[in-house]
Enzyme design. Structure first.
Site, PDB file in Angstrom:
ATOM      1  N   ASP A  94       0.472  -1.455  -0.324  1.00 28.85           N
ATOM      2  CA  ASP A  94       0.185   0.337  -0.037  1.00 28.85           C
ATOM      3  C   ASP A  94       0.547   1.400   0.343  1.00 28.85           C
ATOM      4  OD1 ASP A  94      -1.845   1.720   0.310  1.00 28.85           O
ATOM      5  OD2 ASP A  94      -2.130   1.340   2.529  1.00 28.85           O
ATOM      6  N   PRO A 113      10.088   8.707  -0.750  1.00 31.96           N
ATOM      7  CA  PRO A 113       9.804   7.723   0.185  1.00 31.96           C
ATOM      8  C   PRO A 113       9.588   6.179  -0.390  1.00 31.96           C
ATOM      9  CG  PRO A 113       9.320   9.543   1.335  1.00 31.96           C
ATOM     10  CD  PRO A 113       9.105  10.014   0.589  1.00 31.96           C
TER      11      PRO A 113
END
Length: 283
Positions: free
Chosen positions: A158, A165
């Protein structure tokens, strides 16, 4: 020039943007990793954005979270251990924990996302963070995947989009480590954006999956706040779960006793029926 005061404008794509009216800004702050904002919208309720990009809304999050969890879990049929990478708002854990699983390990890089989601978006997690079966790790997902002993029946990536990041979660190395972390017959699903707008994202994942799994494909769902067409979720497994018969799916759903806002056994099967332009990306 249109006055966009009071609007949140997302410019994820070079030639396309979308805007959501902000009726009230609830939270606006930067963590060590990204800028977090929560505002209210008359249609979607509370909306979370990271670095200006919509991540989740109270109004339509059920579509995204239901499809990423229930498609692999019902297809597998005997899931005990689930790994979620990302998902700091708790919505994915919420849906996974509706099943009688033994453990859900959730790896989120940013503790700030988890804490403010608990406070400002409690309806998204709906108590999932208090479930004793949830093992929350604040860590880099790529590092965890490299070092984990594995044995997961379902792995759900997810992630945010492949910038900042989240970029490392779309690499061949990461997917290779994820494949090793699956139990026999295990399934990995990934967030791969809107393929009409982000075709390279899905194509890159499918290239990696074809080298790792005997069954590499994707399925689709239409999430209103992710503009540009249906959203794609990568699918990889060495089993045959994608082809589970509809009557078996229907029996599993009925036996679960669960009710859903989007997911059904019929939607599950139909989600793997891909339009031509998506099929091309898979090739």
């Amino acid at each position: 020039m249109t006055d966009m005061t009071g609007w949140s404008v997302e410019r994820l794509h070079e030639h396309h943007s979308q805007a959501l009216r902000e009726s009230r800004v609830i939270y606006d702050s930067e963590t060590d990793h990204q800028r977090l904002r929560v505002f209210e919208n008359e249609t979607f309720g509370r909306v979370l954005t990271l670095d200006g990009v919509v991540q989740v809304t109270e109004g339509d999050n059920f579509i995204y979270h239901e499809m990423m969890t229930h498609v692999p879990i019902f297809a597998h049929g005997a899931v005990r251990r689930v790994l979620i990478v990302g998902g700091g708002d708790g919505g994915m854990a919420r849906e996974a924990l509706r099943h009688p699983v033994e453990k859900v390990v959730m790896v989120e890089i940013d503790a700030g996302v988890v804490e403010f989601s608990k406070h400002y978006l409690p309806e998204i997690s709906a108590g999932a963070f208090d479930d004793p079966r949830l093992d929350l790790r604040i860590a880099d997902g790529a590092d965890f995947m490299r070092d984990t002993e594995g044995g997961f029946d379902v792995i759900i990536i997810d992630s945010t989009d492949p910038v900042g990041p989240g970029e490392v979660l779309f690499t061949d190395h990461f997917y290779g480590h994820a494949a090793r972390a699956l139990a026999p017959g295990g399934i990995i699903v990934t967030q791969n954006g809107v393929p009409f707008m982000q075709g390279a994202e899905l194509g890159g994942t499918m290239r990696a999956f074809r080298s790792l799994f005997s069954d590499a494909s994707c399925f689709l769902a239409t999430v209103p706040t992710y503009a540009g067409g249906p959203m794609a979720f990568g699918w990889g497994t060495d089993g045959d779960a994608r082809h589970v018969p509809i009557d078996v799916l229907q029996a599993r759903v009925a036996a679960s006793g669960l009710a859903f806002g989007y997911y059904t056994a019929d939607v599950h099967k139909a989600a793997f029926a891909l339009p031509g332009y998506v099929r091309e990306l898979l090739r």
